[in-house]
Design a protein around this motif. Structure first.
Motif, short mmCIF file in Angstrom:
data_model
loop_
_atom_site.label_atom_id
_atom_site.label_comp_id
_atom_site.label_asym_id
_atom_site.label_seq_id
_atom_site.Cartn_x
_atom_site.Cartn_y
_atom_site.Cartn_z
N LEU A 21 0.83 -1.20 0.00
CA LEU A 21 0.00 0.00 0.00
C LEU A 21 0.87 1.25 0.00
O LEU A 21 0.62 2.20 -0.74
CB LEU A 21 -0.92 0.02 1.23
N CYS A 24 2.56 1.75 -3.43
CA CYS A 24 1.59 2.25 -4.42
C CYS A 24 1.34 3.74 -4.19
O CYS A 24 1.30 4.53 -5.12
CB CYS A 24 0.27 1.50 -4.33
N SER A 25 1.19 4.10 -2.92
CA SER A 25 0.90 5.50 -2.60
C SER A 25 2.07 6.39 -2.99
O SER A 25 1.89 7.43 -3.61
CB SER A 25 0.64 5.66 -1.11
N ALA A 28 2.42 6.78 -6.69
CA ALA A 28 1.38 7.66 -7.23
C ALA A 28 1.69 9.12 -6.95
O ALA A 28 1.42 9.99 -7.75
CB ALA A 28 0.03 7.29 -6.64
N PHE A 29 2.29 9.40 -5.76
CA PHE A 29 2.65 10.78 -5.43
C PHE A 29 3.80 11.25 -6.32
O PHE A 29 3.89 12.40 -6.69
CB PHE A 29 3.10 10.89 -3.97
N TYR A 35 2.84 18.28 -16.85
CA TYR A 35 1.93 17.81 -17.89
C TYR A 35 2.28 18.48 -19.20
O TYR A 35 2.65 19.65 -19.21
CB TYR A 35 0.48 18.16 -17.54
N ARG A 37 0.89 19.66 -23.01
CA ARG A 37 -0.31 19.93 -23.79
C ARG A 37 0.11 20.42 -25.17
O ARG A 37 1.13 21.12 -25.29
CB ARG A 37 -1.14 21.05 -23.14
N PHE A 46 3.48 22.16 -18.26
CA PHE A 46 3.07 22.83 -17.03
C PHE A 46 3.56 22.04 -15.82
O PHE A 46 3.20 20.87 -15.66
CB PHE A 46 1.54 22.96 -16.99
N MET A 48 3.35 21.33 -12.04
CA MET A 48 2.35 21.49 -10.99
C MET A 48 2.91 22.34 -9.84
O MET A 48 4.13 22.37 -9.63
CB MET A 48 1.93 20.12 -10.45
N PRO A 49 2.02 23.01 -9.10
CA PRO A 49 2.50 23.88 -8.01
C PRO A 49 3.40 23.14 -7.01
O PRO A 49 3.18 21.96 -6.71
CB PRO A 49 1.20 24.33 -7.33
#
Lengths: 180, 78
Positions: A21, A24-25, A28-29, A35, A37, A46, A48-49
């Motif tokens: 667990l 996985c966490s 994912a973080f 990202y 575009r 972009f 992320m903050p």
């Protein structure tokens, strides 16, 4: 009694499940720091903050937008501090520094006992590249009209990871620009 | 799965795709207790200095469904 035996999980299995667990966490973080575009004339990346470590209740959160066909990087930042007007903003890493008084104020508003001041600056690409190539972590310093200064610096490990992400985005931009 | 991230479209307008992006995030524990507040389109547009919205995406990240939830609204425009 039989049903309880089915539900029983050995301590080792419990530890393994917990570890799974956590892994996985954490994974994912860790992903999606930025990202991509597609824009009509190129690509946008972009970031992320990102929060920089707080000092005495003041905070800085900032994000970055890199656009493949522009010669500068957009940096938006929110300073949480006592009320005041920003005079200049400096980005410093090792012997590279960039100071500007040319910023755009998005908003200033109260949140609890302090004020959030959100500003926007453009950093020229060549300076940005040099800042993020530096082994010394980046410091963002905001000087207020009152003379007060708020400085925020990356932690060493956070900086190492960030430079990897930024350099891969810069490489992708260079590659896509070379194919035009 | 212990945790997952999904991105979904929320809305799109007839405005041109702009080169600005703004985000707003809300985190919750057990689906009830918000850590930090506002993940609305207005907050995200304000954070990105966006006056004309082209499209909006919403990203949801959770650990064990409701244990920890993070919702991020991403607004694109100019």
């Amino acid at each position: 009694m039989r049903n309880m035996n089915i539900l029983y999980v050995t301590p080792t299995a419990r530890k393994l499940i917990l570890l799974l667990l956590l892994c996985c966490s954490v994974s994912a973080f860790a992903k999606e720091r930025y990202y991509a575009r597609i824009l009509p004339e190129g690509k946008m990346y972009f970031f992320m903050p990102c929060k920089l470590p707080a000092k005495a209740g003041n905070k800085l959160q900032y994000d970055m937008t890199l656009i493949s066909y522009r010669d500068s990087v957009t940096i938006n930042m929110t300073l949480r501090s006592p009320m005041g007007r920003v005079s200049s903003i400096s980005l410093m890493a090792g012997d590279v520094s960039y100071t500007t008084k040319q910023y755009e104020l998005f908003f200033q508003e109260r949140e609890g006992s302090r004020f959030n001041t959100r500003v926007h600056i453009d950093c020229p690409n060549d300076i940005y590249r040099r800042l993020f190539s530096s082994p010394v972590p980046l410091t963002i310093e905001l000087t207020m009209e009152s003379g007060e200064k708020y400085a925020f610096t990356y932690k060493a490990k956070q900086w190492q990871r960030e430079t990897v992400y930024v350099s891969e985005v810069l490489e992708m931009i260079a590659y896509s620009n070379s194919r035009k | 799965m212990a945790s997952c991230t999904s991105v979904a479209p929320l809305t799109a307008t007839s405005n041109n795709v702009g080169a600005k992006c703004g985000t707003a995030t809300e985190t919750r524990i057990l689906g009830l207790f918000p850590f930090s507040g506002d993940h609305g389109i207005n907050a995200a547009a304000k954070n990105g200095g966006i006056k004309k919205i082209s499209h909006v995406d919403v990203e949801e990240f959770n650990i064990l469904y409701l244990i920890y939830t993070k919702t991020t609204t991403k607004v694109y425009g100019e």
